[in-house]
Scaffold this motif. Structure first.
Motif, PDB file in Angstrom:
ATOM      1  N   UNK A   1       0.823  -1.218   0.000  1.00 34.99           N
ATOM      2  CA  UNK A   1       0.000   0.000   0.000  1.00 34.99           C
ATOM      3  C   UNK A   1       0.856   1.266   0.000  1.00 34.99           C
ATOM      4  N   UNK A   2       1.863   1.328   0.863  1.00 31.59           N
ATOM      5  CA  UNK A   2       2.677   2.541   0.935  1.00 31.59           C
ATOM      6  C   UNK A   2       3.525   2.707  -0.328  1.00 31.59           C
ATOM      7  N   UNK A   3       4.002   1.602  -0.881  1.00 34.86           N
ATOM      8  CA  UNK A   3       4.779   1.680  -2.120  1.00 34.86           C
ATOM      9  C   UNK A   3       3.898   2.196  -3.265  1.00 34.86           C
ATOM     10  N   UNK A   4       2.656   1.727  -3.341  1.00 33.98           N
ATOM     11  CA  UNK A   4       1.719   2.223  -4.360  1.00 33.98           C
ATOM     12  C   UNK A   4       1.451   3.710  -4.141  1.00 33.98           C
ATOM     13  N   UNK A   5       1.297   4.108  -2.883  1.00 31.76           N
ATOM     14  CA  UNK A   5       1.101   5.526  -2.570  1.00 31.76           C
ATOM     15  C   UNK A   5       2.259   6.384  -3.025  1.00 31.76           C
ATOM     16  N   UNK A   6       3.462   5.886  -2.882  1.00 32.96           N
ATOM     17  CA  UNK A   6       4.644   6.628  -3.340  1.00 32.96           C
ATOM     18  C   UNK A   6       4.622   6.802  -4.856  1.00 32.96           C
TER      19      UNK A   6
ATOM     20  N   UNK B   1       3.312  -1.149  -7.831  1.00 35.70           N
ATOM     21  CA  UNK B   1       3.888  -1.333  -6.506  1.00 35.70           C
ATOM     22  C   UNK B   1       4.576  -2.686  -6.425  1.00 35.70           C
ATOM     23  N   UNK B   2       5.777  -2.685  -5.882  1.00 39.10           N
ATOM     24  CA  UNK B   2       6.465  -3.935  -5.578  1.00 39.10           C
ATOM     25  C   UNK B   2       6.599  -4.134  -4.080  1.00 39.10           C
ATOM     26  N   UNK B   3       6.069  -3.204  -3.296  1.00 38.47           N
ATOM     27  CA  UNK B   3       6.178  -3.332  -1.850  1.00 38.47           C
ATOM     28  C   UNK B   3       7.630  -3.493  -1.445  1.00 38.47           C
ATOM     29  N   UNK B   4       7.889  -4.507  -0.639  1.00 41.50           N
ATOM     30  CA  UNK B   4       9.256  -4.747  -0.163  1.00 41.50           C
ATOM     31  C   UNK B   4      10.045  -5.670  -1.084  1.00 41.50           C
ATOM     32  N   UNK B   5       9.426  -6.158  -2.163  1.00 41.86           N
ATOM     33  CA  UNK B   5      10.127  -7.030  -3.110  1.00 41.86           C
ATOM     34  C   UNK B   5      11.168  -6.230  -3.892  1.00 41.86           C
TER      35      UNK B   5
END
Length: 130
Positions: A64-69, A91-95
């Protein structure tokens, strides 16, 4: 090709985010404005913006936060005059972290966006025009 390289460089440096934040840092904001001005002159170039997170937090939160960025970067590029249809967000999140580890510097580096510059092979931007 010089235009594509210039845009790529502008958009892929100083692009880290503070912990638990989607707010664009001021230095990166200047890069976004400069890139948007160049991109307005080259309407065949598109961008793919991918958000990343560090390994803190749950997988769902990091997605979610990666998509927000990524969406925040798109928002600023459109404020600076770029058509929203020219920008995809992902978004890749933490990947796919840039670095492994959990030091504060590594975590900061992994909280970022990565941007691909996509130019039509017939575009004058790939022909060396600046």
């Amino acid at each position: 090709m010089q235009v594509v390289k210039r845009i790529y460089h502008l958009l892929n440096v100083d692009n880290q985010f503070a912990y638990d934040s989607i707010e664009v840092n001021p230095k990166y904001m200047g890069h976004l404005a400069e890139a948007a001005n160049i991109l307005k002159q080259h309407p065949t170039i598109r961008l793919s913006v991918t958000g990343h997170a560090d390994a803190d937090g749950t997988t769902e939160y990091n997605e979610k936060i990666a998509k927000g960025r990524a969406q925040q970067v798109k928002r600023y590029l459109t404020i600076f005059g770029l058509a929203p249809g020219r920008i995809e967000t992902h978004s890749l999140g933490e990947e796919l972290p840039l670095y492994e580890g959990d030091s504060p510097g590594v975590r900061l580096t992994n909280r970022r966006v990565s941007i691909e510059v996509i130019a039509d092979k017939n575009s004058n931007a790939t022909q060396g025009a600046l």
